[in-house]
Design a protein around this motif. Structure first.
Motif, PDB file in Angstrom:
ATOM      1  N   ASP A 155       0.834  -1.210   0.000  1.00 28.12           N
ATOM      2  CA  ASP A 155       0.000   0.000   0.000  1.00 28.12           C
ATOM      3  C   ASP A 155       0.865   1.254   0.000  1.00 28.12           C
ATOM      4  O   ASP A 155       0.468   2.305  -0.529  1.00 28.12           O
ATOM      5  CB  ASP A 155      -0.922   0.014   1.226  1.00 28.12           C
ATOM      6  N   TYR A 156       2.044   1.167   0.602  1.00 33.73           N
ATOM      7  CA  TYR A 156       2.962   2.307   0.652  1.00 33.73           C
ATOM      8  C   TYR A 156       3.706   2.453  -0.678  1.00 33.73           C
ATOM      9  O   TYR A 156       3.853   3.564  -1.195  1.00 33.73           O
ATOM     10  CB  TYR A 156       3.963   2.115   1.791  1.00 33.73           C
ATOM     11  N   TYR A 157       4.144   1.326  -1.248  1.00 35.95           N
ATOM     12  CA  TYR A 157       4.997   1.381  -2.433  1.00 35.95           C
ATOM     13  C   TYR A 157       4.229   1.582  -3.741  1.00 35.95           C
ATOM     14  O   TYR A 157       4.709   2.255  -4.645  1.00 35.95           O
ATOM     15  CB  TYR A 157       5.824   0.103  -2.549  1.00 35.95           C
ATOM     16  N   PHE A 158       3.041   0.995  -3.851  1.00 31.97           N
ATOM     17  CA  PHE A 158       2.364   0.954  -5.146  1.00 31.97           C
ATOM     18  C   PHE A 158       1.097   1.797  -5.159  1.00 31.97           C
ATOM     19  O   PHE A 158       0.315   1.777  -4.195  1.00 31.97           O
ATOM     20  CB  PHE A 158       2.022  -0.494  -5.516  1.00 31.97           C
ATOM     21  N   GLU A 159       0.906   2.525  -6.241  1.00 36.74           N
ATOM     22  CA  GLU A 159      -0.313   3.314  -6.397  1.00 36.74           C
ATOM     23  C   GLU A 159      -1.524   2.400  -6.406  1.00 36.74           C
ATOM     24  O   GLU A 159      -2.553   2.707  -5.810  1.00 36.74           O
ATOM     25  CB  GLU A 159      -0.241   4.126  -7.702  1.00 36.74           C
ATOM     26  N   ASP A 160      -1.414   1.277  -7.100  1.00 40.78           N
ATOM     27  CA  ASP A 160      -2.450   0.258  -7.082  1.00 40.78           C
ATOM     28  C   ASP A 160      -1.830  -0.993  -6.465  1.00 40.78           C
ATOM     29  O   ASP A 160      -1.022  -1.667  -7.105  1.00 40.78           O
ATOM     30  CB  ASP A 160      -2.945  -0.045  -8.498  1.00 40.78           C
ATOM     31  N   VAL A 181       5.027  -7.046 -16.639  1.00 40.88           N
ATOM     32  CA  VAL A 181       3.903  -6.306 -16.064  1.00 40.88           C
ATOM     33  C   VAL A 181       4.364  -4.875 -15.812  1.00 40.88           C
ATOM     34  O   VAL A 181       5.557  -4.615 -15.634  1.00 40.88           O
ATOM     35  CB  VAL A 181       3.398  -6.942 -14.745  1.00 40.88           C
ATOM     36  N   GLU A 182       3.419  -3.945 -15.792  1.00 47.37           N
ATOM     37  CA  GLU A 182       3.728  -2.539 -15.564  1.00 47.37           C
ATOM     38  C   GLU A 182       2.841  -1.986 -14.459  1.00 47.37           C
ATOM     39  O   GLU A 182       1.739  -2.478 -14.228  1.00 47.37           O
ATOM     40  CB  GLU A 182       3.535  -1.726 -16.849  1.00 47.37           C
ATOM     41  N   GLY A 183       3.343  -0.980 -13.789  1.00 48.22           N
ATOM     42  CA  GLY A 183       2.574  -0.345 -12.731  1.00 48.22           C
ATOM     43  C   GLY A 183       3.240   0.954 -12.322  1.00 48.22           C
ATOM     44  O   GLY A 183       4.219   1.385 -12.929  1.00 48.22           O
ATOM     45  N   VAL A 184       2.714   1.581 -11.282  1.00 49.26           N
ATOM     46  CA  VAL A 184       3.251   2.850 -10.793  1.00 49.26           C
ATOM     47  C   VAL A 184       3.658   2.688  -9.340  1.00 49.26           C
ATOM     48  O   VAL A 184       2.857   2.268  -8.505  1.00 49.26           O
ATOM     49  CB  VAL A 184       2.212   3.984 -10.913  1.00 49.26           C
ATOM     50  N   MET A 185       4.937   2.992  -9.056  1.00 51.05           N
ATOM     51  CA  MET A 185       5.400   3.066  -7.667  1.00 51.05           C
ATOM     52  C   MET A 185       5.257   4.509  -7.214  1.00 51.05           C
ATOM     53  O   MET A 185       5.697   5.432  -7.914  1.00 51.05           O
ATOM     54  CB  MET A 185       6.869   2.622  -7.561  1.00 51.05           C
ATOM     55  N   LYS A 186       4.628   4.707  -6.060  1.00 50.69           N
ATOM     56  CA  LYS A 186       4.435   6.069  -5.577  1.00 50.69           C
ATOM     57  C   LYS A 186       5.446   6.461  -4.508  1.00 50.69           C
ATOM     58  O   LYS A 186       5.634   7.641  -4.221  1.00 50.69           O
ATOM     59  CB  LYS A 186       3.012   6.240  -5.042  1.00 50.69           C
ATOM     60  N   ASN A 187       6.108   5.483  -3.911  1.00 57.48           N
ATOM     61  CA  ASN A 187       7.113   5.742  -2.880  1.00 57.48           C
ATOM     62  C   ASN A 187       8.288   4.774  -3.082  1.00 57.48           C
ATOM     63  O   ASN A 187       8.089   3.665  -3.590  1.00 57.48           O
ATOM     64  CB  ASN A 187       6.527   5.537  -1.479  1.00 57.48           C
ATOM     65  N   PRO A 188       9.499   5.158  -2.692  1.00 59.08           N
ATOM     66  CA  PRO A 188       9.904   6.429  -2.071  1.00 59.08           C
ATOM     67  C   PRO A 188       9.893   7.620  -3.026  1.00 59.08           C
ATOM     68  O   PRO A 188      10.032   8.766  -2.595  1.00 59.08           O
ATOM     69  CB  PRO A 188      11.330   6.139  -1.586  1.00 59.08           C
TER      70      PRO A 188
END
Length: 206
Positions: A155-160, A181-188
């Protein structure tokens, strides 16, 4: 490795045992270098390694002053066989160690994050780039399974958070071939993540 050009060279290059009663009388004798210990009788056997390197194992001057016998030759032959096995294994170990050191240096210098899992999904290795991606130090991750850390804090690292689940699912299917696979990391920090999982075939087909 023997470098002799006389009887020792004959043992090494001829590939056969040699018993000599008096070294000085041998037709290939060249004498001894200055200050060399005195030697008279000689018993030697060749050492021929798997990689083609050659040497010689030899004995000189029995304590009782007697000539070397066929039984002495048999015994030193057995010792030579064990020495060859040891030296071959040592060479193999050194080659494997060098290969591993080279591979580790390449893995640690990669800018891409890398994690290696076994067939059961257990983490075997992760590199510094992956630790940097997660924003953790080497000290923090010492003894820690980094893939599990990402999962516990998805939940901290990934937008989804489902993006992490998709990545793990892809890894479990990687034995069938490369999966991306692709995704968005929101942190750090926020970044697009493109992860590819691929199999490492084992000799047994696993």
């Amino acid at each position: 490795q023997a470098r002799g050009v006389g009887p020792l060279g004959l043992i090494r290059d001829g590939g056969a045992p040699l018993r000599v009663k008096d070294i000085a009388s041998h037709p290939m004798a060249h004498g001894f270098p200055p200050n060399h210990p005195a030697m008279k009788s000689l018993l030697g056997v060749p050492l021929i390694l798997r990689d083609g390197r050659r040497g010689a194992l030899y004995l000189t001057d029995k304590r009782d002053g007697q000539e070397f016998t066929a039984k002495d030759e048999q015994i030193i032959g057995l010792v030579a066989s064990l020495a060859i096995v040891f030296l071959d294994n040592l060479s193999l170990y050194q080659a494997v160690a060098q290969e591993r050191a080279t591979l580790a240096a390449i893995q640690e210098s990669m800018v891409e994050g890398l994690v290696v899992l076994d067939a059961q999904g257990r983490e075997l290795y992760s590199n510094r780039a992956l630790r940097n991606l997660a924003g953790v130090t080497d000290e923090v991750t010492s003894g820690m399974v980094l893939a599990e850390l990402l999962g516990e804090r998805k939940d901290y690292y990934f937008e989804d958070p489902k993006g992490y689940d998709s990545l793990i699912a892809a890894m479990r299917q990687a034995h069938k071939g490369p999966v991306t696979v692709e995704g968005v990391m929101k942190n750090p920090q926020r970044r697009m993540l493109r992860a590819t999982a691929f199999p490492i075939p084992q000799p047994a087909g696993e």
